[in-house]
Design a protein around this motif. Structure first.
Motif, short mmCIF file in Angstrom:
data_model
loop_
_atom_site.label_atom_id
_atom_site.label_comp_id
_atom_site.label_asym_id
_atom_site.label_seq_id
_atom_site.Cartn_x
_atom_site.Cartn_y
_atom_site.Cartn_z
N ARG A 1 0.83 -1.21 0.00
CA ARG A 1 0.00 0.00 0.00
C ARG A 1 0.86 1.26 0.00
O ARG A 1 0.51 2.26 -0.60
CB ARG A 1 -0.92 -0.03 1.22
CG ARG A 1 -1.75 1.21 1.43
CD ARG A 1 -3.06 1.14 0.69
NE ARG A 1 -3.73 2.44 0.74
CZ ARG A 1 -4.83 2.71 1.42
NH1 ARG A 1 -5.43 1.76 2.10
NH2 ARG A 1 -5.36 3.93 1.40
N THR B 1 -0.53 -4.79 -6.48
CA THR B 1 -0.17 -3.38 -6.32
C THR B 1 0.15 -2.76 -7.68
O THR B 1 -0.26 -1.64 -7.98
CB THR B 1 1.06 -3.26 -5.40
OG1 THR B 1 0.76 -3.93 -4.17
CG2 THR B 1 1.39 -1.81 -5.11
N LEU C 1 -3.43 -6.68 -3.32
CA LEU C 1 -4.15 -5.84 -2.34
C LEU C 1 -5.61 -5.96 -2.73
O LEU C 1 -6.06 -5.31 -3.65
CB LEU C 1 -3.70 -4.38 -2.51
CG LEU C 1 -2.36 -3.96 -1.88
CD1 LEU C 1 -2.01 -2.55 -2.30
CD2 LEU C 1 -2.44 -4.03 -0.36
#
Ligand SMILES: Nc1ncnc2c1ncn2[C@@H]1O[C@H](COP(=O)(O)OP(=O)(O)OP(=O)(O)O)[C@@H](O)[C@H]1O
Ligand SMILES: Nc1ncnc2c1ncn2[C@@H]1O[C@H](COP(=O)(O)OP(=O)(O)OP(=O)(O)O)[C@@H](O)[C@H]1O
Ligand SMILES: [Mg+2]
Ligand SMILES: [Mg+2]
Lengths: 478, 478
Positions: free
Chosen positions: A27, A187, A182
Motif C-alpha cells: 500500500r 499493487t 491488495l
C-alpha cells in the motif's frame, strides 16, 4: 515515550503513518506514487502547462526480500523555488496549497509522507531536481530530521539550463511490493489503474509509466488544451467560525463593519453587507477592530443563520466536463452505451462543490471486469480529479450507489454497469489524511444521488429500446 | 493562506477538524463527550480506582439557534500534575499515552479537539479543576492560542482539600445539537448509547449522565473489582523500522549488539539475541553505536525476515473477559441466548492484540431493535474498550460480518441477532484520528472471523435444539 511529552508533528505522522495511507509495503508503494503524481499534476496546472509526467519504478534490491524500489517522478510543472525545496519535501505541514482553491493537495503532507516512508525503510537520501525560474536548475540531496521536523540538506548543486524550461524530478528509494495482491489485484495493477484513471480525469495530460519489468505504459493526452483552471475563492459567510473571523479582523486595517464584510467575503458587496448587518443588529459603521469576543461569536452565528446570502461563487471550480468524461470513458471502456452529466454547482458549509457522474453499460470490457470482480456495479470514484481506489466501503459514493433502487432503471444484479462519480470542491471533505474516502456530507450525498439518477434514466431508456428492438427482431425471425 | 507557509499543528487540526470527528454541531457534541469520557476512564485505570464518572450536559443558550451547551465531565482518576494542565488541554500532540500500552488515548489530541471546537463556536474559556497529589486542588481557566499551539492561562486558583482524593473535572461550552438525528437516531440517543455500551465494556465503572432535559441516566458498575490492568510492552523486533532502531541506538550506552538486543526487545534474551545475530550475519560483540545507516537498515530487514522470534508478550493486554462480556450483554439486552468468546492473543507487525466476540440471539429487546433499524445483524464494535458508533461501513468488523455465510449457522436475513466485537491492542490500527474505524489488518480480520464463527456455532446448536423442541411440542399437541 513515557511520561508527559509533546510530539513534533513529523514524529506524530511517523508513528501514525498508517493514517496517511502508509500502512504496509504494498500500500505504501502505491501511496508514494500517488502523492508524487498528484503534486506533479497540481504543479502543471498552476504553471498553465499541458502536463507531461513520467513515472519510473525500478527494482534495485538483489535479495528476494525486502523489495527495494527506486521511484522517479518527473514533470513540466512550475518547479519549486530553491529556497523552499528542503522544507517542501522534509517539513511536515509545509506547502502552498492551503488556500481556498481546487487543488489535489491540501494538507501539506503528501510529499513528506513519501520521503518519511522512504527514509525509515532504506535510509537513502532523496533527490530533488527542479527549475523554477526557467534557467538555473538546482539538485538537492535531502533527509528528514523526523524528531524536529526539519530538513537535512546533504548537498546542493546547480547548473545553467541550455534550453529554458521549468519542472521537477523527485527520486526516492523505498521498500514496497509491486507484485503483492491488495484485494483482488496486485499493487502494480492498482498503480497502472490509478494512472489510467488519472488520464480519464485529466484528458489533457500525458503520463508515461515505466514499470519494474521494463514495460512502458503511455497514457497519451486526448485533448490538446487545458480545461478552465480553478481560481481562488474568498471565504463565504456560511463557512466562517469565530476563530477564523477573529483572525481576519486582526489581519485587517481599522475599517467599518460594512466595509470589512464587503471586501472580504465571497459575493458580499456593500449593499448585501448593510442588509445583513441591519438584520443581525450591528451598527454598520462600527470599527471592526473594536468588536469583543462575544460580539465576534454573535456575528458568526448571525452569518450562519442569515439565509439571504448568495451561494458561493462556482466559476472557480474546474470540473472534468460531461463531454470530456464521456469521451474518456468511451476510449477506455468501449461500453455499449454511456451517459454522463455535470450537475450545477452547489455548496456545503460555505464551500462550493460540483458533482459529475457517468454510467457506462455493457460492452465486452465492462462485462469482463464485472465478472472478474464478482460485482456488477463497478464504481470509479474521483475527488478533485484524483482517482480513489481504496476504502470504497467507507466512501459516501458507495453508500449512495447501494441506496439506489436500480431495478426501477431496468438495472438488476446481473446487468454489467460501470459507475463514475467525480466530486470537485475548494475543500473535499476527506475522512482521512490518506485521501481515500469522501465523508457523508448531506449536500454532497444528495447531489451524487441526483447525478446518478439523471444518468440511470438514460440507461433505462437505452435498455428499453434495446429490448424492444430485440423482441422485434425475434418476432421477425419466427 | 497564500504562498509557501508552514502551518502549526494546532492550525492544521483546526482547519481539518472534521478528520478528528468534529464535522458538524451534532457530531461534534458527541465527539466532545467521547473524548472527555475516554480520558476519564484512562485516568481511573491508571490510578487503579474503580471509575466513578459524571457527565453533565445542559442547554445554556436562550435563542433557538445555535444551541449552546455546557458540558462537564468529572472523574476520580489520577488527576493531572498542575504544571502540565495547560498543555494537556491546549497543546496539540501533548500527552502521556504515547507509550506501547493499551490505553484508550494514543494521539495526544482528543482533549484539544474538544477545547478547540468549544473555542471556535463560543470563545468561552474552558475550566479544568484537578487534584493530583491528593491534597491541593488547582482550578484553571484556559484558552488555546491556535496559531502557535500554546495554552493561554487566564487564571489559576488553588485550595486545600478537606478530604484527600484525586481526580479531574473539565467544563467547556460548545455549540451542538442534542436533538438532531444522525442517521436513524438523535445525537442524544447516540450519546446515551455510547455511555451504555461503555458500561458493557467497563463493567467495573459507574457512569452518571444528566441530560439537557434534567433526566438522569445511571449506569451502575456490575463488578466491584478492577480487571487485570494493561502493562507497558517493550518493542517487538517485528515492529521496528530503521528510524526507530536508530533512535533506540542513539538513546543507549555503548554496548554490544547482543546486550543491546537482549535488553531492549520484547521476549528477546541473550541467547535468542545471539542466535538471531549469527543468522543475520552480525558480530554479536560489535558496539551497537558503531553501526552505519546501511547496517541499521540491514539489521531492521533481518528482524522482519527472522521467523524464530517468540510472539509478542500478551499478558500486557486487558480484555473485557468472556464471562464479563456475557453478563453485561445479558443485563442490557436480555437475549434468549448468548455466546461470548475471548480468542487467544495474536500480533500484527509486532503489536500484540486480542479479539473478543459475542452473538446474542432473540429476546424482545433485540427483536425490537432489529425491526427499528431494518437490519437483522446489529453490530456493536469496541476498540480498547471504547464503543465505536460511527462509520460502521468502513470498519473491518462490518467487512467480516458481511463476508460470513450466516445461513450455514441457521441464521438467515430475518433472524434477530446482535453481534459484539472487541479488539484490544497496544496499538489499535484506526483509520482516522477520530477513532471510529478499525483498519483491514489481515491478522485482525482473521481473528474476528474465527471469533464470530466460534460464537455462531453455539448459536446454531441452540437454534437447532429450539426448533427440535418446538417440533416435538407440535407433535405432542396434534
Ligand atoms: N512536483 C512538484 N512541483 C512543484 N511543486 C511541488 C511539487 N511537489 C511538491 N511541491 C511543493 O511542495 C509542497 C508540499 O507538497 P506536499 O505533497 O507535501 O503537500 P501538498 O501537495 O500541498 O498537500 P497534500 O499533503 O494534500 O499533498 C506543495 O505544496 C508544493 O508547493
Ligand atoms: N480526566 C483526565 N484525567 C487525567 N489526565 C487527563 C485527563 N484528561 C486528559 N488528561 C491528560 O491530558 C493528556 C491529553 O489528553 P488528550 O485526550 O488530548 O490525549 P490522549 O488521551 O493522550 O490521546 P487521544 O488524542 O487519543 O485521546 C492525556 O494524555 C492525559 O495525560
Ligand atoms: Mg501533495
Ligand atoms: Mg484522550
Amino acid at each position: 515515550m513515557k511520561g508527559f511529552t509533546q510530539l513534533s508533528v513529523s514524529d506524530w505522522f511517523y508513528r501514525n503513518r498508517y493514517i496517511a495511507g502508509f500502512s504496509n509495503p504494498a500500500r505504501s508503494l502505491y501511496q508514494a506514487v500517488r502523492e508524487l503524481v498528484e503534486n506533479s499534476l497540481d504543479a502543471c496546472e498552476i504553471a498553465g502547462n499541458l502536463p507531461y509526467i513520467t513515472v519510473d519504478l525500478k527494482l534495485v534490491s538483489e535479495r528476494k526480500s525486502p523489495k527495494v524500489y527506486r521511484l522517479t517522478v518527473s514533470d513540466n510543472g512550475t518547479g519549486i523555488p530553491p529556497e523552499h525545496v528542503p522544507q517542501a519535501f522534509c517539513t511536515v505541514l509545509f506547502g502552498n496549497k492551503f488556500e481556498l482553491k481546487q487543488h489535489r493537495g491540501l494538507f501539506g503532507l503528501g510529499a513528506k509522507m513519501a520521503v518519511l516512508y522512504s527514509q525509515i525503510t532504506t535510509y537513502k537520501p532523496i533527490e530533488v531536481t527542479t527549475c523554477y525560474d526557467g534557467c538555473i536548475e538546482h539538485s538537492f540531496q535531502l533527509q528528514m530530521d523526523l524528531k524536529n521536523n526539519k530538513p537535512i540538506v546533504l548537498s546542493v548543486t546547480s547548473r545553467k539550463l541550455r534550453k529554458p524550461r521549468t519542472g521537477t524530478t523527485v527520486t526516492l528509494y523505498l521498500v514496497g511490493d509491486y507484485d503483492r495482491s491488495l484485494g483482488s489485484r496486485s499493487t502494480g495493477e492498482l498503480i497502472i489503474e490509478y494512472l489510467r484513471l488519472s488520464a480519464i480525469a485529466n484528458p489533457h495530460s500525458t503520463i508515461v509509466f515505466s514499470d519494474p519489468y521494463g514495460m512502458i505504459y503511455k497514457f497519451e493526452r486526448s485533448v490538446d488544451k487545458l480545461p478552465p483552471l480553478p481560481k481562488e475563492a474568498d471565504p463565504h459567510p456560511h463557512g466562517v467560525d469565530a476563530e477564523m473571523l477573529k483572525r481576519m479582523i486582526e489581519g485587517s486595517r481599522n475599517t467599518s463593519l460594512q466595509a470589512f464584510l464587503s471586501k472580504n467575503f465571497d459575493r458580499v458587496g456593500p449593499r448585501k453587507a448593510l442588509e445583513f448587518l441591519k438584520w443581525a443588529g450591528f451598527d454598520p459603521s462600527r470599527d471592526v477592530k473594536e468588536l469583543s469576543n462575544e460580539e465576534i461569536v454573535k456575528l458568526t452565528n448571525a452569518f450562519k443563520a442569515y439565509d439571504k446570502f448568495l451561494p458561493p461563487s462556482s466559476n472557480i471550480l474546474s470540473p472534468i466536463g460531461a463531454e470530456e468524461l464521456k469521451a474518456a470513458i468511451v476510449k477506455l471502456f468501449t461500453p455499449e452505451f454511456v451517459k454522463t452529466v455535470t450537475r450545477p454547482p452547489k455548496s456545503y458549509s460555505g464551500y462550493p462543490f460540483q458533482v459529475e457522474a457517468g454510467i457506462a453499460y455493457g460492452g465486452p470490457m465492462i462485462e469482463k471486469m464485472c465478472n472478474r470482480e464478482g460485482n456488477f456495479k463497478l464504481l470509479f470514484r474521483f475527488a478533485n480529479k484524483i482517482p480513489l481506489l481504496f476504502d470504497e466501503r467507507g466512501d459516501v459514493c458507495r453508500k449512495v450507489v447501494d441506496g439506489i433502487n436500480w431495478r426501477q432503471y431496468r438495472i438488476d444484479d446481473a446487468t454489467p454497469i460501470a459507475i463514475f462519480i467525480h466530486v470537485c470542491s475548494t475543500r473535499v471533505p476527506y475522512k482521512t489524511a490518506g485521501k481515500e474516502m469522501i465523508a457523508d456530507v448531506e449536500e454532497i450525498e444528495e447531489e451524487i444521488k441526483l447525478a446518478l439518477m439523471d444518468c440511470a434514466r438514460e440507461v433505462r431508456r437505452y435498455i428499453y429500446r434495446k429490448l424492444k428492438a430485440e423482441k422485434e427482431q425475434e418476432r421477425l425471425n419466427i
